[in-house]
Design a protein around this motif. Structure first.
Motif, PDB file in Angstrom:
ATOM      1  N   ASN A 144       0.841  -1.200   0.000  1.00 19.29           N
ATOM      2  CA  ASN A 144       0.000   0.000   0.000  1.00 19.29           C
ATOM      3  C   ASN A 144       0.876   1.250   0.000  1.00 19.29           C
ATOM      4  N   ARG A 153      -4.242   2.270  -2.056  1.00 22.62           N
ATOM      5  CA  ARG A 153      -5.607   1.770  -1.863  1.00 22.62           C
ATOM      6  C   ARG A 153      -6.674   2.730  -2.390  1.00 22.62           C
ATOM      7  N   TYR A 178      -6.361  -3.444   2.933  1.00 25.08           N
ATOM      8  CA  TYR A 178      -5.347  -2.402   3.050  1.00 25.08           C
ATOM      9  C   TYR A 178      -5.386  -1.675   4.393  1.00 25.08           C
ATOM     10  N   SER A 183      -0.864  -4.698   3.306  1.00 18.21           N
ATOM     11  CA  SER A 183      -2.003  -5.409   2.738  1.00 18.21           C
ATOM     12  C   SER A 183      -2.080  -6.766   3.423  1.00 18.21           C
TER      13      SER A 183
END
Length: 328
Positions: A144, A153, A178, A183
């Motif tokens: 992320n 995200r 996320y 993640s």
């Protein structure tokens, strides 16, 4: 015959139609931006998704598999990496294309900077932050990645992946799970591509934001050094660099490993530092910050592989191994 040679011979016997490259005892210091690390038993570079599926189906389940990107936030330990390391090629996994009025589809070997450029060409806003992230889409999806107030995200629609058995999966944004620099998607999944979405924007405004990102990166970050980007995640309510600075760790060195004088959340290899030097420095910083402010910094750099015997690094109030499969 080394373990890597034996693994190569075994897989070659199983992979009659494999079109990619297999390299035994591959030197990983050539892959990472830190320029450190021992060899991987086997480095595999599949030609495309079909080739990757073939490879995964052929690897015995007891053989560990790791995925790496362009190596920009990756530290490979000096003892090397057992099993198979998969690196997706730019030719097979690096494309980016427009797939709708507000959507782009990119392969996971596509550099983040190229994704930002494609969004600019398509007149899509909200991708400018990728212009300053020196990684690839695969790493951005796994961790992320974010900068300048935007995170991956916010742009992801769906992610395409292959499992260890070679079967295809499609994950929604919600299924990626996320959180900040994280993640919760299954670590056995290997991301192959994703669909992104952003609002329409004025190209001149988008370009201006990209220019701001570039200027900031060049003026406050040691971009010309052998580095891995941000070493630690920002703790809640503060910045990692502020806590590192307050603990007196700006410029701190272990061997040729140093916390940058320019940006003290950037660790750099000033010469011939080993992975042991770099990780020891990082754990020393974590300890000093905790002693100074009570804050426990979390690594953002992905550390994989094994220590050389007798040269283990004791973690400070944390785990030795990073659970993430994928580095940028």
């Amino acid at each position: 015959m080394t373990g890597g040679d034996a693994l190569l011979a075994d897989l070659q016997a199983r992979l009659g139609d494999f079109r990619g490259r297999l390299t035994a005892n591959a030197p990983m210091e050539k892959v990472t931006w830190f320029r450190v690390g021992g060899p991987a038993d086997l480095l595999a570079m599949p030609a495309d998704e079909e080739d990757l599926a073939l490879l995964l189906a052929a690897i015995p389940v007891d053989i560990p598999v790791r995925v790496v990107g362009i190596g920009s936030n990756l530290m490979v330990r000096d003892g090397g990496i057992p099993g198979v390391v998969i690196r997706l090629s730019a030719k097979g996994f690096g494309s980016v294309e427009r797939v709708g009025e507000t959507r782009l589809r990119a392969g996971t070997a596509c550099p983040d900077k190229r994704l930002a450029a494609a969004a600019l060409d398509a007149g899509l806003a909200g991708f400018h932050f990728y212009h300053g992230i020196p990684g690839s889409v695969g790493g951005a999806l796994r961790m992320n990645a974010g900068a300048n107030g935007v995170e991956t995200r916010e742009r992801v629609v769906e992610v395409h992946a292959l499992g260890r058995d070679g079967r295809r999966h499609v994950l929604t944004n919600e299924e990626m799970g996320y959180a900040y620099r994280h993640s919760s998607a299954d670590t056995d999944l290997i991301f192959t591509g994703a669909v992104f979405e952003g609002p329409s924007g004025d190209p001149s405004d988008i370009q201006a934001k990209m220019d701001e990102v570039q200027h900031h990166r060049e003026t406050v970050q040691p971009v010309k050094e052998k580095t891995g980007g941000s070493t630690f995640k920002n703790p809640e309510g503060t910045s990692a660099w502020k806590e590192i600075d307050k603990a007196g760790c700006r410029g701190l060195m272990v061997g040729d490993a140093q916390m940058s004088e320019m940006h003290c959340n950037f660790m750099i290899n000033t010469g011939t530092a080993s992975a042991h030097d770099l990780e020891t420095l990082g754990e020393t910083v974590r300890r000093r910050v905790h002693e100074n402010s009570g804050i426990l910094l979390e690594w953002e750099i992905k550390r994989i592989g094994e220590f050389e015997p007798g040269r283990e690094v004791e973690p400070f109030l944390g785990t030795v191994d990073d659970p993430s499969v994928e580095g940028r």
